[in-house]
Design an enzyme around this catalytic site. Structure first.
Site, PDB file in Angstrom:
ATOM      1  N   SER A  91     -10.801   2.847   7.660  1.00  0.00           N
ATOM      2  CA  SER A  91     -10.353   3.744   6.586  1.00  0.00           C
ATOM      3  C   SER A  91     -11.482   4.399   5.802  1.00  0.00           C
ATOM      4  O   SER A  91     -11.260   5.377   5.106  1.00  0.00           O
ATOM      5  CB  SER A  91      -9.419   3.007   5.621  1.00  0.00           C
ATOM      6  OG  SER A  91     -10.139   2.108   4.812  1.00  0.00           O
ATOM      7  N   LYS A 112     -12.172   1.133  -0.964  1.00  0.00           N
ATOM      8  CA  LYS A 112     -11.795   2.545  -1.041  1.00  0.00           C
ATOM      9  C   LYS A 112     -12.650   3.231  -2.109  1.00  0.00           C
ATOM     10  O   LYS A 112     -13.251   2.588  -2.964  1.00  0.00           O
ATOM     11  CB  LYS A 112     -10.320   2.726  -1.431  1.00  0.00           C
ATOM     12  CG  LYS A 112      -9.320   2.085  -0.476  1.00  0.00           C
ATOM     13  CD  LYS A 112      -9.166   2.872   0.790  1.00  0.00           C
ATOM     14  CE  LYS A 112      -8.097   2.302   1.693  1.00  0.00           C
ATOM     15  NZ  LYS A 112      -8.513   1.158   2.481  1.00  0.00           N
TER      16      LYS A 112
END
Length: 147
Positions: free
Chosen positions: A68, A105
């Site tokens: 990701s 993230k």
């Protein structure tokens, strides 16, 4: 010492530094252009802990699992250096605990809220709401890659 683990990250604490730590360090700079003469180099020992860790008590390592964050240069199996004493800010890469799982993230913070933004278009942006169990666990300060 190995810390708790989730599906996406495995945490490690830095080991105690002894007097004979570190790999050999050649203090000449390595040319990425034309080769340079090696006659004027000095050989010392260097500890990556000394180079990469500012706050030993609040710093951990974690291994990335997943894709990701590939757009930010964080690839599967990279080793993250995470400092829990660094203040979270907009655009920092953070390790977060979200609804029972750790994730890494990019933070997006503005007047409308907090989002966790992946750096891969195949993953959704996560908007944090009051319903989430959410903690910013630490900020990524360095990445160690295998080549």
């Amino acid at each position: 010492m190995i810390m708790p683990q989730s599906e996406s990250l495995v945490f490690f604490t830095p080991e105690e530094i002894t007097s004979i730590t570190g790999a050999q360090f050649f203090d000449t700079g390595i040319s990425a252009g034309f080769p340079s003469p090696t006659e004027d180099f000095s050989e010392n020992r260097m500890s990556l802990d000394n180079e990469l860790i500012k706050n030993k008590e609040t710093t951990f390592y974690a291994r990335v699992s997943g894709q990701s964050m590939i757009g930010a240069g964080l690839d599967d199996n990279d080793l993250l250096v995470i400092d829990r004493s660094v203040e979270p800010e907009n655009n920092k890469i953070a390790v977060c605990f979200l609804d029972g799982e750790f994730t890494v993230k990019r933070l997006r913070v503005d007047s409308e809220g907090i989002w966790l933004k992946p750096e891969n278009p195949n993953y959704p942006i996560i908007r944090i709401s009051e319903d989430n169990n959410f903690i910013i666990w630490g900020i990524v300060t360095n990445v160690i890659k295998k080549v």
